[in-house]
Design an enzyme around this catalytic site. Structure first.
Site, PDB file in Angstrom:
ATOM      1  N   GLU A   1       0.646  -1.637   0.016  1.00  0.00           N
ATOM      2  CA  GLU A   1       0.083  -0.049  -0.056  1.00  0.00           C
ATOM      3  C   GLU A   1       0.636   1.083   0.096  1.00  0.00           C
ATOM      4  O   GLU A   1       1.722   1.624   1.225  1.00  0.00           O
ATOM      5  CB  GLU A   1      -0.938  -0.443   1.290  1.00  0.00           C
ATOM      6  CG  GLU A   1      -2.285  -0.979   1.322  1.00  0.00           C
ATOM      7  CD  GLU A   1      -2.164  -1.360   2.508  1.00  0.00           C
ATOM      8  OE1 GLU A   1      -2.049  -1.147   3.733  1.00  0.00           O
ATOM      9  OE2 GLU A   1      -2.977  -2.393   3.118  1.00  0.00           O
TER      10      GLU A   1
ATOM     11  N   LEU B   1      -6.003  -1.571  -1.224  1.00  0.00           N
ATOM     12  CA  LEU B   1      -5.630  -1.388   0.427  1.00  0.00           C
ATOM     13  C   LEU B   1      -6.731  -3.381   0.540  1.00  0.00           C
ATOM     14  O   LEU B   1      -7.474  -3.365   1.240  1.00  0.00           O
ATOM     15  CB  LEU B   1      -6.111  -0.553   0.673  1.00  0.00           C
ATOM     16  CG  LEU B   1      -6.085  -0.253   2.271  1.00  0.00           C
ATOM     17  CD1 LEU B   1      -7.046   1.148   1.504  1.00  0.00           C
ATOM     18  CD2 LEU B   1      -6.125  -1.251   2.694  1.00  0.00           C
TER      19      LEU B   1
ATOM     20  N   GLU C   1      -4.529  -6.637   3.004  1.00  0.00           N
ATOM     21  CA  GLU C   1      -3.290  -7.217   3.417  1.00  0.00           C
ATOM     22  C   GLU C   1      -2.854  -8.912   2.973  1.00  0.00           C
ATOM     23  O   GLU C   1      -2.042  -8.731   2.815  1.00  0.00           O
ATOM     24  CB  GLU C   1      -2.674  -7.097   4.275  1.00  0.00           C
ATOM     25  CG  GLU C   1      -3.014  -5.462   4.882  1.00  0.00           C
ATOM     26  CD  GLU C   1      -4.157  -4.376   5.318  1.00  0.00           C
ATOM     27  OE1 GLU C   1      -4.689  -4.927   4.938  1.00  0.00           O
ATOM     28  OE2 GLU C   1      -3.743  -3.483   5.539  1.00  0.00           O
TER      29      GLU C   1
ATOM     30  N   GLN D   1       1.495  -1.351   6.302  1.00  0.00           N
ATOM     31  CA  GLN D   1       2.550  -0.044   6.380  1.00  0.00           C
ATOM     32  C   GLN D   1       2.480  -0.045   7.681  1.00  0.00           C
ATOM     33  O   GLN D   1       3.271   0.799   8.091  1.00  0.00           O
ATOM     34  CB  GLN D   1       0.502   0.395   6.160  1.00  0.00           C
ATOM     35  CG  GLN D   1       1.326   1.678   6.149  1.00  0.00           C
ATOM     36  CD  GLN D   1       0.122   2.661   5.019  1.00  0.00           C
ATOM     37  OE1 GLN D   1      -0.935   3.068   5.490  1.00  0.00           O
ATOM     38  NE2 GLN D   1       0.372   2.893   3.504  1.00  0.00           N
TER      39      GLN D   1
ATOM     40  N   ASP E   1       1.775  -2.358  11.854  1.00  0.00           N
ATOM     41  CA  ASP E   1       2.290  -3.379  12.422  1.00  0.00           C
ATOM     42  C   ASP E   1       0.742  -4.066  12.685  1.00  0.00           C
ATOM     43  O   ASP E   1       0.247  -5.042  12.184  1.00  0.00           O
ATOM     44  CB  ASP E   1       2.884  -3.605  14.025  1.00  0.00           C
ATOM     45  CG  ASP E   1       2.859  -1.973  14.325  1.00  0.00           C
ATOM     46  OD1 ASP E   1       1.371  -1.312  14.535  1.00  0.00           O
ATOM     47  OD2 ASP E   1       3.748  -1.431  14.810  1.00  0.00           O
TER      48      ASP E   1
ATOM     49  N   PHE F   1      -1.570  -3.841  11.031  1.00  0.00           N
ATOM     50  CA  PHE F   1      -2.367  -4.026   9.543  1.00  0.00           C
ATOM     51  C   PHE F   1      -2.266  -4.683   9.464  1.00  0.00           C
ATOM     52  O   PHE F   1      -2.219  -5.112   8.453  1.00  0.00           O
ATOM     53  CB  PHE F   1      -2.235  -2.107   9.198  1.00  0.00           C
ATOM     54  CG  PHE F   1      -3.070  -1.114   9.653  1.00  0.00           C
ATOM     55  CD1 PHE F   1      -3.851  -1.314  10.701  1.00  0.00           C
ATOM     56  CD2 PHE F   1      -1.885  -0.199   9.499  1.00  0.00           C
ATOM     57  CE1 PHE F   1      -4.357  -0.587  11.458  1.00  0.00           C
ATOM     58  CE2 PHE F   1      -2.574   1.112  10.370  1.00  0.00           C
ATOM     59  CZ  PHE F   1      -3.900   0.667  11.539  1.00  0.00           C
TER      60      PHE F   1
ATOM     61  N   HIS G   1      -0.659   1.963  15.762  1.00  0.00           N
ATOM     62  CA  HIS G   1       0.123   2.193  15.053  1.00  0.00           C
ATOM     63  C   HIS G   1       1.554   1.866  15.604  1.00  0.00           C
ATOM     64  O   HIS G   1       2.758   2.343  14.931  1.00  0.00           O
ATOM     65  CB  HIS G   1      -0.103   3.793  14.832  1.00  0.00           C
ATOM     66  CG  HIS G   1      -1.360   3.726  13.392  1.00  0.00           C
ATOM     67  ND1 HIS G   1      -2.377   3.057  14.012  1.00  0.00           N
ATOM     68  CD2 HIS G   1      -1.077   4.737  12.615  1.00  0.00           C
ATOM     69  CE1 HIS G   1      -2.711   4.590  12.991  1.00  0.00           C
ATOM     70  NE2 HIS G   1      -1.752   4.168  11.913  1.00  0.00           N
TER      71      HIS G   1
END
Ligand SMILES: Cc1ncc(C[n+]2csc(CCOP(=O)(O)OP(=O)(O)O)c2C)c(N)n1
Ligand SMILES: Cc1ncc(C[n+]2csc(CCOP(=O)(O)OP(=O)(O)O)c2C)c(N)n1
Ligand SMILES: [Mg+2]
Ligand SMILES: [Mg+2]
Lengths: 353, 331, 331, 353
Positions: free
Chosen positions: B29, B58, B60, B82, B84, B86, B129
């Site tokens: 991504e 988009l 994973e 993008q 962890d 995710f 994040h």
């Protein structure tokens, strides 16, 4: 099924107002009442002012990050005003304007982005699910919530907001499928703002439109002009009243970068942005209401003043430094802190003493 | 040689691999025009073209699943998650296929796939994040899991990871992306730990974002009179028993540090393993300094979660220096 | 009271919960007319109707994600993952939401969801049907992870799990589904370990499918002159430090057993933790007897993977009985 | 785009042969050549005999489990024969008949289900991906594989088989989407056999058909009679030749229970099964070819004899006990066994010594 909610969307987005604010005569949608239109206008002006204020506060370091919805106000406001009091909203990180429109306290709306906690408000207070960061996961929460309401015999619809990029995630598919099979009262509003961070639609999906996904689940689908608040309001309202699932794709545009941390010049031209500024959702309603004589200079000034006052409140709230209690880290991991967490909390307390 | 940031070193590793091996692909991504949200892939699409470096839809699971198919067909995909948390949608593809296909096919199918996962906190990131997800991968046989602590290692480990015939989970300590250092080309095998600082009294075992913190601690510890040896694991799976156990047998004391929650974290394996193998050399139990057993905190509170010099010094202090029984915390 | 199988006890627990609490729902793949592939939900749809007990579309993320939404709206979903490895598609919903929503909302949102996961091997199942995935969940703060070793506990723990205000990963040792025992109603709290057999010489720590194996081992050990205490953990997260550490301090020796791969497995936490807290009572390191660090083997080879009485006895034998240094295996 | 490969499927499944074996005159599909039809017949007869043999061996305890594809032979055989040599097949656990049709050794096809190892054959030998158990995950492997072929400049298509139930998994959606965006040469063949174990279509999906999912990804879609081998062959061949992605839903039925471990009487009636027995895919081709005089009694006998011989080979292979080397458990976890695994292997070797 009403004509605007077939399994396949129309080829062109449904609309009620042209970009110059003139009404679309032959629209299959019903123009909202004048007081609704005035309210759409008022909330969009206030919402935009909130948004620019949040952006400004981010530049001043008061927010950790801010994903602006500037340019998407017709979606954010139009969809939320179409909800009934008992309905629920399942937003993403980009939907702060939808939240304040729903009545969530602006400071509590910004708690997540300000960094004080993961969520500022009580979801049950205004019937708003937590702002959701993992993309598309909120679609399933909305379906489960709405199905539960049905099982409990309650007349509650769920409106779930997702972006164009999020439609590529498996969860979106599973949610549409569960909603289709369960006939759950869920409105999926895809705000197609052209980009998932830097990735344009052409790299995201090859369908005629995202709304064309609906038929694969037996879910009626609508394509709507997402910069036309009247049209967004009308289609969401119809979908809520219809009682089953609906997939709505609203064509709109993110005027700002993805967040303050993003550099949009890397992937799009300023010409493209300019073309969309020309299709501004607020201007459009303003032009229509002014032409109709409904938006008087006085009312316009009053709305502007209200927006300023709202922004001042946001500034005041966000410029106040709050204590963030480290011990709160351990409090809500479980309903009752485990012995194990109490031990760890004691160690931190000792450190801080 | 001039100093380069860790992000720069990673970028260089990708560029060199793309240049040397036409089967290497980079996708994920926002890795194309944008160059990734951390700019690790900056300029690569422009230089190598969009059939070698490209943005994906988009999704994973889609990214990892298609990478598996590409690797089956002879390519070497290097994909980016993008952030962890995710990577979790890809968990089934990673666990049930990426890790197992070589074994399933008795070695007939090789999957030289690298999954780059920026991980850990300390950057003021909002929820999801800042997870440290390494323990999920290290417990999955078939995966190699490595993580650099310096720009130098970032370059070397990533080159080795791309060259590996096995799938590698490449954990990038995102808060060190902007730390600078020189990139040398000492050939240190990917699966070996490195003694970053020799010492006699206690072995401090760290990796990724905590390597710098461990070195800082070692400095500070000299003031207390402790001579701390710092081991940078580099490779979490496989674990370099030899290097670590030799150090612990020498020092007789060990502390392991990581950002992830302690309970069932990677440090548990390190402690259990080192204890099994060095029990009679230990003066005190191997202690762990880790994040608390809580979801990663919001930005304003993360400093209270992350291991720091003081906490590590405190653990060292509890390592039974005066022959009194080590203080038990908790039941 | 007559003996009932573990599957039967689970069925009874579900039926009793459905009967007592109108907010309880049971759903998943094939749980309706079929009664689940292991018949744990047998007869429930017929008895409680298909708004309370129902089949869903085939999508595990969908099942857990909608369960979260339902729980937010006041219901208590009990969902089934058909086999351990088929819970992986739900990993993001479990890790990023189910485990974290209470914390995210400062306790305003409760998610009383139970995810039933039949786990482990020993049934001749083909690949993906025999994973022991508990360590992925126990390392995730916010989740409660429990696993019964007997029909009695199956009933009690499942009732407690359904009553819990927190999400519970309920791991069912599928190879014990057909083992029989009585169901009593002794109120033992869900988060406490149980001493299944008292002993003086060594603490054998087991859970789920290994409880029976541990008891067998204890019997066999008497022949070697070892008096083995068997602790059934029942609750993997939270871990009952008190019960386990008290036992180990008494015996001075411990072995922990599980089917899952050892590296980074749950046993690492048990060993690390017990060592931290009982170091000076230990005559030998806490040893682990686990599956090898390989993907779960095919049916014809699983016997070579699974911990058994001999392997456990062998570990006990290595626990430093004669004051000679414990045999180190490996580097 | 050819007329049979539009974004939306036809309302009725495409077909070439009616259930009594009479040809459909106005079909938009091209009837395969006579030699292809004869080959379809031969392979279906052999495939079915293989399947009944495997079922029998399971009852005798020679297989750990067996998911029969009886009744689905038109899909299993028709699709595989439509592939070119360079194309790849990505099957599931149910597709043993497809595998033997592709030329995979029958004993190696059954290794997984016999329990000796997780896979018996070398995927590169016949260009067949590993039999896939986690549902829908193979769709992504097929897309990646096909896209890689495109990048390498090779003319290779991938055929991926999935069930009706598997279409509900997120991976199916992600795969269709990637294939649509990449225009990857992948044929998705959904064998809609009415059930996912016990769960019928009505609880799985509310769309007019599963093929209606295609348009949501810009992927052309085809609905075909899955008990009509000629039609399945024709649509798969066309899809392979078209070069881009195609979604094909084949309507068929699983005559046996899900596996030997399943009790189908719990969720379906014998009347339902009987109705489908009446639409048997083998009978249909047989009737057509016999009416055309192509299937002579001699040829029919020869095919039957071949099938018996094939079954005898399967029996012989499966009734032989093989040694399964425990040390092989450690050999292929990594390309080179780690020191760590060598240590564990040594411990096991010691135990076994
Ligand atoms: C599962 C997951 N993957 C990746 C991300 C990182 N991420 C955050 S926003 C974003 C783009 C989202 O695009 P879109 O759905 O179009 O919404 P928009 O931001 O345009 O409103 C990405 C990739 C995430 N939040 N969740
Ligand atoms: C991800 C995943 N979830 C659950 C299962 C368990 N399971 C095996 S087959 C099956 C039903 C599949 O139905 P369908 O896709 O229609 O294929 P069919 O068996 O009918 O050929 C289920 C639920 C699985 N293999 N993988
Ligand atoms: Mg977008
Ligand atoms: Mg099926």
């Amino acid at each position: 099924m009403v004509p605007t909610r077939e399994l396949l969307p129309t080829a062109e987005p449904l609309s009620l107002l042209r970009k110059d604010g003139s009404p679309v005569e032959d629209s299959p949608l019903a123009m909202p009442d004048d007081d609704v239109l005035l309210e759409l206008h008022r909330r969009m002006v206030v919402g935009r002012r909130f948004d620019t204020q949040a952006t400004a506060l981010t530049k001043q370091g008061r927010l950790a990050v801010y994903p602006s919805s500037r340019g998407q106000e017709a979606c954010e406001v139009g969809s939320v005003l179409a909800l009934r009091e008992q309905d629920w909203l399942f937003p993403t990180y980009r939907d702060c304007v939808a939240l304040v429109t729903r009545g969530v306290d602006p400071a509590e709306t910004l708690t997540l982005l300000q960094g004080g906690w993961h969520l500022g408000y009580d979801p049950y207070e205004h019937r708003v699910g937590p702002q959701c960061t993992p993309l598309a996961t909120n679609t399933l929460h909305a379906v489960g919530f709405a199905h539960a309401a049905r099982l409990k015999g309650e007349d509650t619809a769920a409106l779930v907001l997702v972006g164009d990029g999020a439609t590529s995630e498996g969860d979106t598919h599973e949610a549409l499928n569960f909603a289709g099979v369960w006939k759950a009262p869920v409105v999926f509003l895809v705000q197609n703002n052209g980009y998932a961070i830097s990735v344009p639609m052409s790299k995201q999906n090859a369908a005629p439109s995202l709304a064309h996904k609906g038929i694969g689940y037996g879910v009626p689908s609508v394509l709507v002009d997402g910069n036309d608040a009247a049209a967004v309001y009308a289609v969401v309202k119809e979908a809520v009243e219809a009682g089953g699932p609906t997939l709505i794709e609203a064509i709109t545009y993110r005027i700002e970068a993805h967040t303050n941390a993003d550099d949009a010049t890397r992937y799009r031209t300023s010409d493209e942005v300019a073309a969309w500024l020309d299709r501004d959702p607020v201007d459009r309603v303003e032009a229509y209401l002014t032409a109709r004589g409904l938006l008087t200079p006085e009312r316009r000034a009053a709305v502007a003043a209200e927006a300023e006052e709202f922004a001042a409140g946001v500034r005041a709230a966000l410029n106040t430094d709050h204590e963030h209690d480290p011990m709160s880290l351990f409090e809500h991991v479980y309903a009752t802190p485990t012995r194990h967490l109490r031990e760890q909390a004691a160690i931190l307390a000792e450190e801080l003493a | 040689m001039t100093a380069v940031s860790m992000a720069g070193a990673l970028n260089r590793a990708l560029a060199d691999a793309l240049a040397e091996d036409p089967t290497v692909l980079v996708f994920g991504e926002d890795v194309g025009a944008l160059g990734g949200v951390f700019r690790v892939t900056d300029g690569l699409e422009a230089r190598f073209g969009s059939t070698r470096v490209f943005d994906t839809p988009l999704a994973e699971s889609g990214i990892v699943g298609t990478a598996i198919g590409m690797a089956m067909n002879g390519l070497r995909p290097v994909v980016e998650m993008q952030f962890d948390a995710f990577a979790y949608p890809a968990f089934e593809q990673i666990t049930s296929h990426l890790a197992k296909l070589r074994n399933r096919t008795r070695g007939r199918v090789s999957l030289p796939v690298v999954i780059r996962v920026p991980y850990g906190g300390g950057i003021g990131g909002v929820e999801h994040h800042c997870d440290s997800s390494e323990a999920y991968y290290t417990h999955t046989p078939g995966l190699t899991v490595v993580t650099p602590g310096t720009p130098d290692d970032a370059y070397r480990l990533l080159r080795d990871a791309i060259a590996s015939p096995d799938p590698v989970i490449f954990m990038e300590p995102k808060r060190r992306y902007w730390s600078k250092g020189e990139v040398t080309s000492d050939p240190i095998p990917m699966n070996r730990a490195l003694i970053r600082r020799p010492g006699k009294d206690v072995t401090l075992i760290a990796y990724g974002p905590m390597v710098a913190t461990a070195l800082e601690t070692a400095e500070a510890a000299t003031e207390e009179g402790w001579d701390v040896e710092v081991v940078d694991l580099r490779s979490l799976a496989p674990f370099d028993d030899e290097t670590v156990c030799a150090s612990v047998r020498r020092t007789g004391r060990a502390v392991v540090v990581h950002e992830a929650s302690g309970f069932g974290g990677y440090g548990a394996e390190v402690a259990a393993r080192v204890t099994e193998r060095c029990f009679h050399h230990l003066h005190a139990p191997v202690l762990r300094v880790t994040g608390w057993d809580i979801p990663y905190p919001p930005p304003k509170l993360e400093e209270h979660h992350l291991p720091n010099v003081d906490r590590i010094l405190d653990a060292i202090a509890r390592l039974q220096w005066d022959d009194e029984v080590v203080e038990v915390r908790g039941a």
